[in-house]
Write a protein that holds these residues in place. Structure first.
Motif, PDB file in Angstrom:
ATOM      1  N   THR A  97     -38.476   2.461  41.184  1.00  0.00           N
ATOM      2  CA  THR A  97     -37.346   0.841  40.411  1.00  0.00           C
ATOM      3  C   THR A  97     -38.016   0.812  38.814  1.00  0.00           C
ATOM      4  OG1 THR A  97     -39.205  -0.684  40.228  1.00  0.00           O
ATOM      5  CG2 THR A  97     -37.305  -0.786  42.276  1.00  0.00           C
ATOM      6  N   ARG A  98     -37.211   0.895  37.777  1.00  0.00           N
ATOM      7  CA  ARG A  98     -38.256   0.869  36.228  1.00  0.00           C
ATOM      8  C   ARG A  98     -37.453  -0.981  35.864  1.00  0.00           C
ATOM      9  NH1 ARG A  98     -35.962   1.981  31.308  1.00  0.00           N
ATOM     10  NH2 ARG A  98     -37.223   2.479  29.154  1.00  0.00           N
ATOM     11  N   ASP A  99     -38.213  -1.202  35.505  1.00  0.00           N
ATOM     12  CA  ASP A  99     -37.801  -3.106  34.846  1.00  0.00           C
ATOM     13  C   ASP A  99     -36.951  -2.147  33.477  1.00  0.00           C
ATOM     14  OD1 ASP A  99     -40.429  -2.738  33.383  1.00  0.00           O
ATOM     15  OD2 ASP A  99     -41.362  -3.771  34.689  1.00  0.00           O
ATOM     16  N   ALA A 100     -36.482  -3.771  33.007  1.00  0.00           N
ATOM     17  CA  ALA A 100     -36.183  -3.924  31.628  1.00  0.00           C
ATOM     18  C   ALA A 100     -37.383  -3.369  30.639  1.00  0.00           C
ATOM     19  CB  ALA A 100     -36.030  -4.709  30.854  1.00  0.00           C
ATOM     20  N   PHE A 101     -39.069  -3.757  30.778  1.00  0.00           N
ATOM     21  CA  PHE A 101     -39.704  -3.064  29.812  1.00  0.00           C
ATOM     22  C   PHE A 101     -40.151  -1.460  30.136  1.00  0.00           C
ATOM     23  CE2 PHE A 101     -40.117  -7.533  31.003  1.00  0.00           C
ATOM     24  CZ  PHE A 101     -40.069  -7.974  29.699  1.00  0.00           C
ATOM     25  N   GLY A 102     -39.840  -1.137  30.691  1.00  0.00           N
ATOM     26  CA  GLY A 102     -39.783   1.016  30.220  1.00  0.00           C
ATOM     27  C   GLY A 102     -41.379   0.659  32.521  1.00  0.00           C
ATOM     28  N   ASN A 103     -41.957  -0.538  32.850  1.00  0.00           N
ATOM     29  CA  ASN A 103     -42.641  -0.183  34.224  1.00  0.00           C
ATOM     30  C   ASN A 103     -41.953   0.608  35.093  1.00  0.00           C
ATOM     31  OD1 ASN A 103     -44.894  -1.349  32.480  1.00  0.00           O
ATOM     32  ND2 ASN A 103     -44.019  -3.435  33.449  1.00  0.00           N
ATOM     33  N   VAL A 104     -42.669   1.840  35.690  1.00  0.00           N
ATOM     34  CA  VAL A 104     -41.860   1.811  37.048  1.00  0.00           C
ATOM     35  C   VAL A 104     -42.877   2.410  37.934  1.00  0.00           C
ATOM     36  CG1 VAL A 104     -41.914   4.946  37.625  1.00  0.00           C
ATOM     37  CG2 VAL A 104     -40.745   3.893  35.408  1.00  0.00           C
ATOM     38  N   ARG A 105     -42.236   1.752  38.746  1.00  0.00           N
ATOM     39  CA  ARG A 105     -43.005   1.865  40.015  1.00  0.00           C
ATOM     40  C   ARG A 105     -42.157   1.826  41.317  1.00  0.00           C
ATOM     41  NH1 ARG A 105     -46.694  -2.198  38.984  1.00  0.00           N
ATOM     42  NH2 ARG A 105     -46.096  -3.911  37.654  1.00  0.00           N
ATOM     43  N   GLY A 106     -43.124   3.309  42.191  1.00  0.00           N
ATOM     44  CA  GLY A 106     -42.414   3.877  42.846  1.00  0.00           C
ATOM     45  C   GLY A 106     -43.816   4.496  44.242  1.00  0.00           C
ATOM     46  N   SER A 107     -42.561   4.944  45.498  1.00  0.00           N
ATOM     47  CA  SER A 107     -43.529   5.843  46.372  1.00  0.00           C
ATOM     48  C   SER A 107     -42.528   6.131  47.246  1.00  0.00           C
ATOM     49  CB  SER A 107     -43.679   4.160  47.618  1.00  0.00           C
ATOM     50  OG  SER A 107     -43.159   3.864  47.819  1.00  0.00           O
TER      51      SER A 107
END
Length: 176
Positions: A97-107
């Motif tokens: 996932t990527r939020d509007a601030f550009g933070n990417v989280r994944g697995s």
């Protein structure tokens, strides 16, 4: 050009039908119902069976897991640059996932060569890229340093000089 295509398809159809003359086709009757099969004329060499002593039968089959994998996938995106996607294919899966601030989280996870499921989690944001996982190596604990005799003597001399300087500074009155 069309005539060549039609002729080619006709030749392929005729040749493929002649390969197995005893096979009636996908929707035809069973080959045992044909007259030449019932007449006893062998179309192919028949194997001969030899009598064997009775005994237990053993199968050399490797065991396998009968779990049916689940296949699914999803994806979404909007005009603010946010997105989410992922898939699940049994032991292999991924989600990000990527939020509007550009933070990417994944697995993601996968089945390694030893048959173990390995999982990795990652984050990419203002603090940088960070990852944690089940198969990442761990650093050994730091060892306590052992000083050589020369270093131990120098440390003792430095500590004595420091203590002497501290005592001299404490004995001197402060002036303003």
């Amino acid at each position: 050009m069309n005539a060549l295509t039609v002729v080619s398809l006709a030749v392929v159809a005729v040749c493929s039908g002649a390969q197995l003359p005893w096979y009636p086709g996908l929707y035809g009757a069973h080959p045992g119902l044909h007259s030449w099969y019932r007449s006893g004329l062998p179309l192919m060499p028949q194997p001969t069976m030899k009598a064997m002593a009775p005994g237990p039968m053993a199968y050399n089959m490797a065991p396998f897991a009968s779990m049916a994998p689940i296949y699914s996938q999803y994806g979404a995106q909007n005009e603010f640059g946010q997105y989410a996607f992922g898939y699940n294919a049994g032991f292999n899966a991924r989600a990000e996932t990527r939020d509007a601030f550009g933070n990417v989280r994944g697995s993601y996870n996968y089945l390694d060569a030893d048959g173990k499921v390995q999982t990795q989690h990652y984050v990419a944001d203002a603090l940088g890229f960070r990852v944690s996982g089940t198969n990442l190596p761990e650093a050994p604990a730091p060892a306590v340093p052992e000083y050589t005799p020369e270093v131990a003597a120098a440390r003792a001399a430095h500590q004595a000089a420091h203590s002497e300087a501290s005592a001299a500074a404490a004995a001197t009155p402060a002036t303003q």
